[in-house]
Design a protein around this motif. Structure first.
Motif, PDB file in Angstrom:
ATOM      1  N   ALA A  46      78.405  -0.491 -41.119  1.00  0.00           N
ATOM      2  CA  ALA A  46      78.522  -1.410 -39.983  1.00  0.00           C
ATOM      3  C   ALA A  46      77.807  -0.871 -38.755  1.00  0.00           C
ATOM      4  N   LEU A  47      77.931   0.431 -38.504  1.00  0.00           N
ATOM      5  CA  LEU A  47      77.238   1.040 -37.364  1.00  0.00           C
ATOM      6  C   LEU A  47      75.731   0.938 -37.523  1.00  0.00           C
ATOM      7  N   LEU A  48      75.255   1.174 -38.729  1.00  0.00           N
ATOM      8  CA  LEU A  48      73.819   1.138 -38.973  1.00  0.00           C
ATOM      9  C   LEU A  48      73.252  -0.269 -38.789  1.00  0.00           C
ATOM     10  N   ALA A  49      74.042  -1.290 -39.138  1.00  0.00           N
ATOM     11  CA  ALA A  49      73.555  -2.673 -39.060  1.00  0.00           C
ATOM     12  C   ALA A  49      73.613  -3.240 -37.650  1.00  0.00           C
ATOM     13  N   ARG A  50      74.369  -2.606 -36.763  1.00  0.00           N
ATOM     14  CA  ARG A  50      74.605  -3.200 -35.440  1.00  0.00           C
ATOM     15  C   ARG A  50      73.327  -3.390 -34.635  1.00  0.00           C
ATOM     16  N   GLU A  51      72.504  -2.346 -34.555  1.00  0.00           N
ATOM     17  CA  GLU A  51      71.301  -2.445 -33.718  1.00  0.00           C
ATOM     18  C   GLU A  51      70.247  -3.366 -34.328  1.00  0.00           C
ATOM     19  N   PRO A  52      69.944  -3.295 -35.637  1.00  0.00           N
ATOM     20  CA  PRO A  52      69.005  -4.272 -36.201  1.00  0.00           C
ATOM     21  C   PRO A  52      69.466  -5.708 -36.027  1.00  0.00           C
ATOM     22  N   ARG A  53      70.757  -5.972 -36.165  1.00  0.00           N
ATOM     23  CA  ARG A  53      71.269  -7.336 -35.946  1.00  0.00           C
ATOM     24  C   ARG A  53      71.049  -7.774 -34.503  1.00  0.00           C
ATOM     25  N   ARG A  54      71.340  -6.868 -33.564  1.00  0.00           N
ATOM     26  CA  ARG A  54      71.196  -7.209 -32.151  1.00  0.00           C
ATOM     27  C   ARG A  54      69.733  -7.499 -31.810  1.00  0.00           C
ATOM     28  N   LEU A  55      68.833  -6.654 -32.295  1.00  0.00           N
ATOM     29  CA  LEU A  55      67.407  -6.860 -32.020  1.00  0.00           C
ATOM     30  C   LEU A  55      66.928  -8.181 -32.617  1.00  0.00           C
ATOM     31  N   ALA A  56      67.354  -8.482 -33.846  1.00  0.00           N
ATOM     32  CA  ALA A  56      66.918  -9.714 -34.499  1.00  0.00           C
ATOM     33  C   ALA A  56      67.433 -10.944 -33.771  1.00  0.00           C
ATOM     34  N   ASP A  57      68.612 -10.840 -33.172  1.00  0.00           N
ATOM     35  CA  ASP A  57      69.204 -11.986 -32.493  1.00  0.00           C
ATOM     36  C   ASP A  57      68.582 -12.245 -31.127  1.00  0.00           C
ATOM     37  N   LEU A  58      68.151 -11.171 -30.441  1.00  0.00           N
ATOM     38  CA  LEU A  58      67.689 -11.311 -29.057  1.00  0.00           C
ATOM     39  C   LEU A  58      66.177 -11.288 -28.895  1.00  0.00           C
ATOM     40  N   ALA A  59      65.455 -10.863 -29.923  1.00  0.00           N
ATOM     41  CA  ALA A  59      64.002 -10.739 -29.772  1.00  0.00           C
ATOM     42  C   ALA A  59      63.349 -12.107 -29.596  1.00  0.00           C
ATOM     43  N   PRO A  60      62.329 -12.208 -28.730  1.00  0.00           N
ATOM     44  CA  PRO A  60      61.612 -13.480 -28.589  1.00  0.00           C
ATOM     45  C   PRO A  60      60.964 -13.881 -29.907  1.00  0.00           C
ATOM     46  N   LEU A  61      60.848 -15.187 -30.126  1.00  0.00           N
ATOM     47  CA  LEU A  61      60.181 -15.673 -31.329  1.00  0.00           C
ATOM     48  C   LEU A  61      58.671 -15.447 -31.226  1.00  0.00           C
ATOM     49  N   PRO A  62      58.017 -15.103 -32.315  1.00  0.00           N
ATOM     50  CA  PRO A  62      56.541 -15.057 -32.305  1.00  0.00           C
ATOM     51  C   PRO A  62      55.977 -16.432 -31.957  1.00  0.00           C
ATOM     52  N   GLY A  63      54.774 -16.443 -31.413  1.00  0.00           N
ATOM     53  CA  GLY A  63      54.170 -17.686 -30.920  1.00  0.00           C
ATOM     54  C   GLY A  63      54.259 -18.861 -31.870  1.00  0.00           C
TER      55      GLY A  63
END
Length: 577
Positions: free
Chosen positions: A299-316
């Motif tokens: 769960a700790l390992l998945a937290r940051e990748p999940r957060r980045l995937a949720d907040l990152a801007p969409l590619p053009g």
């Protein structure tokens, strides 16, 4: 089975929210995979439809009819809705992408959205493919749980089963790195390639790199430990396992970003290999945490990748995909007022999606700016500490007239503060009047926290101030205890915040047998014949109920030393469980 084609948008009660919305507080964190593939748009769509149809068949739902292929030069969006079972809806649409910049060759998009019933709500799976001429196709797979009214469903949406079947067929990548379901073991010859990938400015996904204990086979370690550990980040991160010979080369090249001893490290985008300070951004999960608490570690390992995937801007190309356009399944008489309302809703939903993209871009830029400002501040702070160190050395080493002056080169400060608690323990010998008697595992476990870099710096500052205090306290010239020293720190000395220096625990803690026993730490028998002493004096490292504490015993008036018995998470008190 009911089908509606070239349909206008539906009201939210029928179609739900747009798939590009962010997770709301109190709701399950969504899964969002964004990768690229060199396969053609048509091939990717065919693979996606094939995998989706196979999954629907396996779940016992009706298989949808083949999706019509719109003409390549069509400038109209095609939409269709299929009711596969009660509360099971499949929406399909495709069409041209708006050109960016205007007048440039346009691209195409294809989207599939599946909605199925789930406990306390609806499960929604959205697959979007967007392509531009001469460029890789973007593939975005999102899984969300839409809660029923009044129901809160915290937690994480599991990795969709579709990922396991679709991802290997896509030959997916992030910048130049392959995105696989399971981590790949790399050899010494591939280390330079991996380092180039870590430093690639186009990288969007985090890279998870695992080390292997010296006494274990990499393949066995990967299958038994790493595969279960990384199951929750499938499609959200690039994974590697360092073979023993690769680990040596990797850690030699990245001296500030090392990983070893069975630990797993998550490298966020924009790695700066030359920066010791940058190392604090990249989470380290130690082996003992992985083995003792495997579910918690995953769960700790998945937290940051999940957060980045949720907040990152969409590619053009994905950002230019219009809002989904479908209409109610049930046939109804034409109602001009309802049609007007549906049109307004379409415009509103598109505006909301555009605004969310702008917020994501602004947040991304703010974080980049914050990171660069923090780095600049740390460089300036290091320079200031070096000057302060030289001033202190000059003040303590001034010679009477006629004596040779000290060599300026000997006044240079050594390396800066450590980047991890593991490094801090390795350098604690730099404080000749401090002795660490605690459990190193408790201290190293703090490296698993994403806020650990600030904790490390504050702990190092506290140890530095304790050493400076002890230097004068052994001669009886401190003028009080350590807290008073912090309140009246001499010019050029280390300034540890006085409010974070605590003289002792509360009466409740001191009189409570369990709490007092937790604060009994090892000391030499010359200090206490029992080999243990109560260490109520402590430093607050960070804030909050579980933030770390450094417990110590000031024995400068006796043995002439300070004993640090504990550096770890907050021990039990009246405010903790």
């Amino acid at each position: 089975m009911t089908t509606d084609r070239f349909a206008p948008p539906v009201p939210s009660a029928a179609a739900g929210t747009d798939s590009r919305t962010a997770a709301a507080p109190g709701h399950a964190t969504p899964y969002r995979m964004t990768v690229t593939t060199r396969q053609s748009h048509a091939d990717v769509v065919a693979l996606a439809d094939q995998c989706l149809a196979a999954w629907l068949k396996h779940e016992g739902y009706d298989e949808p009819p083949p999706a019509p292929t719109p003409p390549p030069d069509s400038d109209q969006s095609a939409g269709a809705r299929h009711r596969l079972a009660d509360r099971v809806l499949l929406d399909r649409d495709s069409g041209p992408l708006p050109a960016d910049p205007p007048g440039s060759p346009g691209g195409r998009y294809t989207r599939r959205r599946l909605r199925t019933p789930a406990p306390h709500g609806t499960h929604q799976l959205t697959l979007t493919i967007a392509s531009e001429p001469g460029a890789p196709s973007w593939v975005r797979l999102e899984a969300e749980h839409q809660s029923a009214p009044g129901v809160r469903t915290p937690g994480r949406v599991p990795v969709p089963e579709l990922v396991a079947t679709l991802l290997p067929l896509l030959d997916a990548s992030d910048a130049g790195a392959e995105v696989r379901l399971l981590p790949r073991i790399i050899t010494a010859a591939e280390v330079d390639i991996v380092i180039d990938e870590l430093c690639d400015p186009a990288r969007r996904l985090p890279t998870v790199i695992a080390s292997v204990p010296a006494d274990l086979d990499p393949q066995v370690w990967a299958e038994q430990v790493l595969h279960p550990l990384l199951r929750n980040v499938a499609g959200l991160a690039v994974g590697y396992v360092l073979a023993p010979e690769a680990r040596v080369l990797f850690n030699t090249a990245l001296e500030f970003h090392t990983v070893y001893g069975g630990a797993v490290r998550t490298y966020l985008p924009e790695v700066d290999p030359a920066s010791r300070r940058d190392a604090g951004r990249h989470l380290v999960l130690p082996r003992h945490r992985i083995e003792s608490e495997p579910r918690r570690a995953a769960a700790l390992l998945a937290r940051e990748p999940r957060r980045l995937a949720d907040l990152a801007p969409l590619p053009g190309p994905l950002a230019r995909v219009p809002a989904l356009r479908v209409r109610l399944v049930e046939p109804r008489p034409r109602d001009p007022q309802l049609d007007e309302l549906v049109g307004e809703l379409s415009v509103s939903r598109q505006a909301g999606a555009d605004e969310l993209q702008r917020v994501r871009i602004s947040l991304h830029r703010s974080r980049r700016r914050e990171f660069h400002l923090r780095t600049e501040n740390e460089v300036q702070s290091t320079a200031l500490r070096r000057v302060s160190s030289q001033l202190r050395a000059l003040n303590s080493r001034l010679c009477p007239p006629g004596q040779p002056a000290p060599d300026p080169a000997s006044l240079e400060e050594g390396p800066g503060s450590p980047a991890s608690f593991a490094e801090l323990l390795g350098r604690i010998g730099e404080f000749p009047l401090l002795t660490f008697t605690g459990d190193a595992k408790e201290t190293q476990a703090l490296d698993a926290s994403t806020t650990g870099s600030g904790w490390v710096r504050l702990t190092w500052d506290g140890l530095t101030a304790l050493q400076e205090y002890a230097t004068v306290a052994v001669h009886g010239a401190a003028g009080g205890d350590f807290k008073q020293w912090c309140e009246h720190a001499p010019l050029g000395g280390s300034h540890f915040p006085p409010r974070k220096a605590v003289r002792g625990e509360s009466q409740t803690v001191c009189s409570h047998s369990k709490m007092r026993r937790e604060r009994m730490f090892a000391v030499p028998s010359g200090v206490d014949p029992s080999g243990r002493a109560f260490m109520g004096a402590h430093l607050r490292i960070g804030g909050g109920r579980t933030a770390p504490r450094l417990h110590y015993l000031d024995d400068c008036s006796g043995s002439g030393r300070i004993y640090v018995g504990y550096i770890g998470l907050h021990l039990t008190n009246t405010l903790t469980n």
